[in-house]
Motif scaffolding. Structure first.
Motif, PDB file in Angstrom:
ATOM      1  N   ARG A 373      -0.720  -8.315  -0.136  1.00 39.33           N
ATOM      2  CA  ARG A 373       0.725  -8.852  -0.141  1.00 39.33           C
ATOM      3  C   ARG A 373       1.966  -8.254   0.311  1.00 39.33           C
ATOM      4  NH1 ARG A 373      -0.732 -12.628  -4.081  1.00 39.33           N
ATOM      5  NH2 ARG A 373      -0.298 -11.290  -5.650  1.00 39.33           N
ATOM      6  N   HIS A 374       1.625  -6.844  -0.073  1.00 35.10           N
ATOM      7  CA  HIS A 374       2.817  -5.836   0.444  1.00 35.10           C
ATOM      8  C   HIS A 374       2.589  -5.188   1.527  1.00 35.10           C
ATOM      9  CE1 HIS A 374       5.447  -7.117  -2.992  1.00 35.10           C
ATOM     10  NE2 HIS A 374       4.257  -7.474  -3.757  1.00 35.10           N
ATOM     11  N   ARG A 375       1.379  -5.407   2.240  1.00 32.79           N
ATOM     12  CA  ARG A 375       1.298  -4.759   3.372  1.00 32.79           C
ATOM     13  C   ARG A 375       0.591  -3.143   3.196  1.00 32.79           C
ATOM     14  NH1 ARG A 375       5.768  -7.102   4.024  1.00 32.79           N
ATOM     15  NH2 ARG A 375       6.851  -5.502   3.648  1.00 32.79           N
ATOM     16  N   VAL A 376      -0.007  -3.203   2.026  1.00 34.06           N
ATOM     17  CA  VAL A 376      -0.402  -1.763   1.865  1.00 34.06           C
ATOM     18  C   VAL A 376      -1.986  -1.826   1.922  1.00 34.06           C
ATOM     19  CG1 VAL A 376      -0.716   0.154  -0.180  1.00 34.06           C
ATOM     20  CG2 VAL A 376       1.369  -1.014   0.110  1.00 34.06           C
ATOM     21  N   SER A 377      -2.414  -1.280   2.892  1.00 38.77           N
ATOM     22  CA  SER A 377      -3.781  -0.833   3.184  1.00 38.77           C
ATOM     23  C   SER A 377      -4.408   0.106   2.490  1.00 38.77           C
ATOM     24  CB  SER A 377      -4.023  -0.613   4.812  1.00 38.77           C
ATOM     25  OG  SER A 377      -5.234  -0.357   5.075  1.00 38.77           O
ATOM     26  N   LEU A 378      -5.691  -0.273   2.024  1.00 37.88           N
ATOM     27  CA  LEU A 378      -6.266   0.832   1.077  1.00 37.88           C
ATOM     28  C   LEU A 378      -7.607   1.553   1.819  1.00 37.88           C
ATOM     29  CD1 LEU A 378      -6.552  -1.434  -2.250  1.00 37.88           C
ATOM     30  CD2 LEU A 378      -4.697   0.109  -1.442  1.00 37.88           C
ATOM     31  N   GLU A 379      -7.650   2.871   1.582  1.00 41.52           N
ATOM     32  CA  GLU A 379      -8.635   3.631   1.776  1.00 41.52           C
ATOM     33  C   GLU A 379      -9.928   3.546   0.995  1.00 41.52           C
ATOM     34  OE1 GLU A 379      -9.863   8.260   2.461  1.00 41.52           O
ATOM     35  OE2 GLU A 379      -7.668   7.657   3.404  1.00 41.52           O
ATOM     36  N   HIS A 398      -3.999   4.177   2.850  1.00 43.04           N
ATOM     37  CA  HIS A 398      -3.606   4.679   4.246  1.00 43.04           C
ATOM     38  C   HIS A 398      -2.274   4.770   4.061  1.00 43.04           C
ATOM     39  CE1 HIS A 398      -7.801   4.071   5.603  1.00 43.04           C
ATOM     40  NE2 HIS A 398      -7.661   2.550   5.428  1.00 43.04           N
ATOM     41  N   THR A 399      -1.779   5.407   5.256  1.00 42.12           N
ATOM     42  CA  THR A 399      -0.382   5.582   5.559  1.00 42.12           C
ATOM     43  C   THR A 399       0.269   4.399   5.377  1.00 42.12           C
ATOM     44  OG1 THR A 399      -0.823   7.632   6.789  1.00 42.12           O
ATOM     45  CG2 THR A 399       1.209   6.501   7.011  1.00 42.12           C
ATOM     46  N   ASP A 404       7.022  -0.178   0.292  1.00 43.74           N
ATOM     47  CA  ASP A 404       5.996  -1.337   0.296  1.00 43.74           C
ATOM     48  C   ASP A 404       5.062  -0.953  -0.819  1.00 43.74           C
ATOM     49  OD1 ASP A 404       7.083  -2.818   1.981  1.00 43.74           O
ATOM     50  OD2 ASP A 404       5.853  -1.907   3.691  1.00 43.74           O
ATOM     51  N   CYS A 405       4.590   0.345  -1.013  1.00 43.72           N
ATOM     52  CA  CYS A 405       3.709   0.687  -2.193  1.00 43.72           C
ATOM     53  C   CYS A 405       4.532   0.455  -3.447  1.00 43.72           C
ATOM     54  CB  CYS A 405       3.489   2.176  -1.927  1.00 43.72           C
ATOM     55  SG  CYS A 405       2.211   2.953  -3.003  1.00 43.72           S
TER      56      CYS A 405
END
Length: 429
Positions: A373-379, A398-399, A404-405
């Motif tokens: 929801r906060h545009r944080v992509s997970l590796e 991810h970066t 946002d994080c």
């Protein structure tokens, strides 16, 4: 011709400087005489022999004495060090200092005064102990456009993290070992909270990028919250923890240079050159164009390395005076042009997060939804261990943008299944 120096402070480093000057190893030091030594107490036992008439508690007399050619300031702290340095400059005396705090906070004032008086202020010992990083940035690397300077510049915290990683010690145990060996003060706050490293990166950033970096604006986080659990998980993924002082170009906005300057614990890949700097050693990694990457590493604290850097500055001063060559101050011209610093919220980085949550279905999905929801992509998101119906969930992103994080984590913290978020650290590659 005898060259007379006044020494302010006879602690560990001052004692090392006296020992080196009493047994000079270089011809230019043969004619150097310690004319006066400023101390707090005349009765304290000394490890070196100083004629009693040359010891004094009147430090102002030393910096104003017309018979003294140069002043070496090794007192530490802000006052009276700042006032004494300025008074020495006002009396036309070059100054050698190991005082990173006074340079980081009052460097503009000191170097402007030095420029007006036409004298030098040398500070190799202020950053990195025996590592010649100041000279390198001032001379050897000056032809390159520096892009980044990362440093392990505090030996105490590097020792603590090394003990935690190599011996499995807790933070408290490693700190106690550092104090027992004399690496840490009784109050270790300046080291473990990152304040000492922030002083040093303010100086290195000024040298590398030619702008004044306001010390009070540098974001600073310490190492107290690193647990042995985090160190173990980081190792499983090929990372190690280091307290890094970072200064790098973030962007250029017209003629203005925007810098990313910060101090915080960092997960570094074990293959990175700085990851293999252990114990009380320091190291500085410099990246530039067309330079590429350079690492300067070595003993970053202690009597020998720091005294060596001080006496090295004295040799530089003597050599320039003997030849009549102009000796520029390392920070002349840097001031009057302040750096714009990237807000930490705008930083883009990878993150390591450890969450304690109830061990039940759907928890990891709920956490992932908050991040999305906060545009944080997970590796990676992994459940590691369970303790009394609570699961440890470890996440690598991810970066992403820091703001946002943190917004995602604030929402995750409100989930009824989540007990705590004990760890949040940045990851660099």
């Amino acid at each position: 011709m005898v060259y007379r120096v006044g020494l302010l402070g006879l602690g560990t480093v001052g004692t090392g400087v006296v020992q080196m000057l009493q047994q000079p190893q270089h011809p230019l030091l043969q004619a150097v005489e310690i004319a006066a030594v400023g101390v707090r107490s005349l009765d304290k036992p000394r490890q070196v022999r100083i004629p009693p008439e040359r010891l004094t508690t009147n430090l102002e007399q030393i910096v104003s004495d017309p018979e003294i050619d140069a002043v070496i300031e090794l007192m530490g702290g802000l006052e009276p060090a700042r006032s004494l340095i300025l008074k020495a400059i006002d009396h036309g005396k070059p100054v050698i200092t190991a005082n990173k705090a006074v340079i980081a906070r009052h460097g503009e004032e000191i170097f402007q005064a030095a420029a007006q008086a036409g004298v030098a202020v040398l500070l190799e010992a202020a950053v990195g102990g025996g590592i010649p990083i100041v000279q390198a940035l001032q001379h050897s690397l000056r032809a390159s456009r520096i892009q980044a300077v990362w440093g392990i510049v505090n030996g105490t915290t590097n020792f603590i993290l090394s003990q935690m990683a190599q011996q499995g010690s807790s933070f408290a145990e490693a700190l106690a070992q550092a104090q027992a060996r004399g690496y840490a003060e009784a109050d270790p706050s300046a080291d473990v909270e990152g304040w000492d490293a922030a002083d040093k990166i303010a100086i290195l950033a000024g040298l590398a990028f030619g702008v004044a970096v306001p010390r009070e604006a540098i974001p600073c986080e310490g190492i107290r919250n690193i647990s042995s659990t985090d160190i173990r998980y980081a190792r499983e993924w090929g990372y190690t923890f280091k307290l890094l002082a970072i200064a790098q170009r973030a962007a250029a906005q017209g003629s203005e240079t925007v810098l990313d300057v910060r101090v915080h614990p960092t997960l570094l890949p074990v293959t990175h050159p700085l990851a293999n700097v252990h114990g009380v050693d320091n190291a500085v990694w410099v990246q530039g164009d067309p330079l590429g990457q350079v690492v300067l590493a070595g003993p970053g604290a202690g009597q020998g390395p720091t005294a060596s850097a001080v006496v090295g500055d004295l040799l530089t001063l003597r050599a320039h005076l003997q030849t009549g060559a102009y000796l520029p101050n390392p920070l002349w011209g840097f001031f009057g042009r302040a750096a714009a610093l990237l807000p930490l919220a705008e930083l883009e980085s990878e993150f390591y997060v450890r969450v304690l949550a109830q061990d039940q279905p759907g928890v990891m999905g709920a956490i992932g939804t908050c991040f999305g929801r906060h545009r944080v992509s997970l590796e990676s998101i992994t459940q590691k261990e369970c303790h009394q119906e609570q699961a440890e969930i470890v996440i690598l992103t991810h970066t992403v943008r820091e703001a946002d994080c943190r917004q995602a984590l604030a929402e995750i913290q409100q989930l009824p299944q989540v007990a705590a978020i004990p760890s949040l650290f940045r990851v660099l590659r």
